[in-house]
Design a protein around this motif. Structure first.
Motif, short mmCIF file in Angstrom:
data_model
loop_
_atom_site.label_atom_id
_atom_site.label_comp_id
_atom_site.label_asym_id
_atom_site.label_seq_id
_atom_site.Cartn_x
_atom_site.Cartn_y
_atom_site.Cartn_z
N LEU A 37 -0.61 6.70 -6.82
CA LEU A 37 -1.90 7.01 -6.94
C LEU A 37 -2.06 8.46 -6.70
O LEU A 37 -2.98 8.99 -7.34
N THR A 38 -1.46 8.96 -5.47
CA THR A 38 -1.44 10.47 -5.38
C THR A 38 -1.08 11.27 -6.47
O THR A 38 -1.53 12.19 -6.92
N CYS A 49 0.82 -1.08 0.12
CA CYS A 49 0.01 -0.15 0.10
C CYS A 49 0.81 1.35 -0.03
O CYS A 49 0.60 2.16 -0.64
N LEU A 50 1.85 1.28 0.76
CA LEU A 50 2.80 2.42 0.75
C LEU A 50 3.41 2.68 -0.39
O LEU A 50 4.13 3.84 -0.84
N THR A 102 2.44 1.92 -3.41
CA THR A 102 1.35 2.43 -4.46
C THR A 102 0.94 3.77 -4.10
O THR A 102 0.24 4.33 -5.12
N LEU A 103 0.94 3.99 -3.06
CA LEU A 103 0.16 5.32 -2.50
C LEU A 103 0.79 6.53 -3.25
O LEU A 103 0.10 7.54 -3.67
N PHE A 121 8.64 6.65 0.12
CA PHE A 121 7.35 6.88 -0.13
C PHE A 121 6.76 8.29 0.23
O PHE A 121 6.24 8.90 -0.26
N LEU A 180 5.72 11.24 -1.88
CA LEU A 180 4.43 12.21 -1.71
C LEU A 180 4.86 13.86 -1.72
O LEU A 180 4.16 14.33 -2.01
#
Length: 551
Positions: free
Chosen positions: A16-17, A9-10, A12-13, A119, A123
């Motif tokens: 996705l963002t 999840c971390l 792909t976050l 990650f 971000l």
């Protein structure tokens, strides 16, 4: 089927963002009408291409560079519609955001052991792109027929090539990659300076890594020659030579440039005329003419500081008032001066003569003018590059566009021009607006207030990395690169401070891309420094706890 874990999840976050940021930014741009907006300077950029599309020679107007007018001409020639311009400029804006993210990722490779998790770093990079893409001034530039619409793309691409050159030449030892990226960096810096002359001071400062590499051992002489000769030759043939040839056909250029320099430095020139009269200095002009000119210029400067003149505070007067007078065109000092001198050629000669005479004769006044201009950009608590609009109404923009397009007699002769006039008139009551982007506005406000602090931090970090071995081992490459990126602002502001005035807001606003990038990097390196310091304190604590005395 792969198992869903926190680690996945971390991972792909950030992607996705990033997809969300660019998808939303694209929707914000293309949900609006594609009809571009214009201002009163439009014909300096659209006029040359419109002439060529109507079968007349392509020539420059008012001393503007050919590059952006040629860009408009090419889009109209290929697309046959003004909507193509807004579409392509919007895509270039998205491309600028993507390049800023690429620069951000490139900078992470300059740290040998970054402590911020990957990650989180990505971000922050998505946030960097988002702040640029959702600044309403950025969107507004993309919708206008001005070089500010494409200039950020060229500059950020030049920065990316510069970063690639630094890594290939100084870290990874990849001569072929260094040759290609360095050549593009040189070429793009020349292109950017033609799009916006204020970038001229960055042509040297922004290419310092390339200049330094020419004096370092370990690279063949042939590669050094190619690194300089190929981009310089390409820029000379593709950019400088066409610009020089087209300037020969521009009858308005010499007068426009000479009067622009005269009006910006009118107070210094007036002081110089007064000094020449007091000393009876020999000049090509009679004392009677100079005395009358000094009296008229003194009065025009006084009038320009009034409410009607909308006083330019850093300059000390409003230069446009000297050129154009009031709203009705009355009291235009330079127009009256041209009449007294007997023509435009004589006006050009007088303006040039007294501009250079004032530069030599008023060094302290020029130094004070430059210092005041630097104070506009490097002001404590407020950097004007981050000035962004809460929102702006498209109907108001299109009403101004109609006022600017209607007087041009050539536009109705061009069929897409007729369609542009009709669509612009139909949109004058549009309720659509751009913004407000509240989160972006808050981030811009924070960076505006802290910009000078981040500049000082970058300088301190570079000095510490140079003088202290432990800090150099961690920030030895990133610190000077950060300082290099801040020279982009410094070179632009210096050029504008010498030749023009930063009282005009857009001269600061078009720098947002290469102001935002180093400020974000400064924030990241400050976090890295804090994490490093915390690790140092923990290691000291462990040593203290495990020592025999502590036991």
């Amino acid at each position: 089927m792969p198992k869903l874990t926190l680690s996945r999840c971390l991972h792909t976050l950030p992607a996705l963002t990033l997809a969300l940021v660019f998808g939303w930014a694209a929707w914000e741009r293309f949900r609006l009408p594609l009809t571009p907006c214009v201002d009163r300077d439009v014909w300096a950029y659209l006029g040359p291409g419109l002439d060529a599309l109507l079968g007349e020679p392509f020539r420059e107007w008012f001393g503007q560079c050919f590059l952006y007018p040629w860009f408009l001409y090419a889009l109209l020639r290929v697309g046959g519609s003004f909507r193509w311009i807004t579409l392509v400029q919007g895509l270039l804006g998205l491309g600028t955001g993507a390049l800023m993210f690429c620069c951000w990722m490139e900078l992470r490779r300059l740290l040998p052991a970054p402590r911020l998790p990957a990650f989180t770093f990505k971000l922050l990079g998505a946030g960097l792109a988002g702040v640029y893409l959702f600044s309403t001034a950025t969107v507004r530039f993309e919708r206008t027929l001005r070089p500010e619409a494409v200039f950020p793309f060229v500059v950020v691409l030049q920065i990316y090539c510069n970063l690639r050159f630094i890594r290939a030449r100084f870290l990874d030892g990849q001569p072929s990659c260094a040759l290609i990226s360095g050549g593009w960096a040189v070429f793009l810096s020349v292109a950017a300076s033609l799009l916006k002359p204020g970038f001229l001071g960055v042509v040297v400062l922004g290419n310092l890594p390339i200049i330094i590499s020419l004096f370092r051992a370990g690279q063949p002489v042939r590669d050094k020659l190619l690194l300089v000769a190929v981009p310089v030759l390409a820029a000379a043939l593709l950019l400088i030579w066409p610009e020089w040839k087209l300037r020969q056909r521009d009858p308005t250029g010499p007068l426009f440039l000479a009067q622009s320099l005269f009006s910006i430095h009118a107070d210094l020139i007036n002081d110089q005329i007064a000094e020449d009269l007091a000393r009876l200095a020999p000049t090509p002009y009679s004392p009677e003419f100079l005395a009358a000119t000094h009296a008229a210029l003194t009065e025009a400067l006084r009038e320009s500081r009034g409410e009607e003149g909308k006083y330019w505070h850093a300059l000390g007067f409003k230069a446009d008032y000297l050129r154009f007078g009031d709203k009705a065109g009355n009291h235009a000092f330079l127009r009256e001066l041209t009449d007294r001198l007997g023509g435009k050629d004589q006006s050009v000669e007088f303006c040039r003569y007294y501009y250079w005479r004032a530069m030599r004769g008023q060094p302290l006044g020029m130094a004070a003018k430059i210092a005041r201009q630097f104070g506009v950009f490097y002001r404590i608590g407020r950097c004007p590059a981050y000035m962004t609009y809460a929102s702006f109404n498209l109907g108001k923009e299109y009403r101004l566009s109609v006022e600017c397009l209607a007087p041009q007699p050539k536009l109705p002769r061009y069929p897409p021009g007729v369609a542009l006039l009709a669509r612009t008139a139909a949109l004058t009551n549009s309720p659509l607006q751009i913004g407000p982007y509240r989160l972006t506005a808050r981030i811009n406000q924070f960076l505006s207030k802290t910009h000078l602090f981040w500049c000082v931090w970058a300088g301190l970090l570079a000095v510490c990395a140079w003088r202290i071995q432990a800090i150099r081992a961690v920030f030895g490459t990133a610190a000077p690169v950060l300082l290099l990126l801040y020279t982009y602002n410094f070179g632009t502001v210096l050029t504008l401070a010498i030749g023009h005035s930063l009282d005009i807001d857009r001269y600061s606003q078009y720098q947002i891309a290469y102001t935002l990038l180093p400020d974000f990097i400064s924030v990241w390196l400050a976090v890295e420094a804090l994490m490093l310091f915390r690790s140092f304190l923990r290691s000291r604590q462990k040593l203290t706890d495990s020592s025999p005395v502590a036991g």
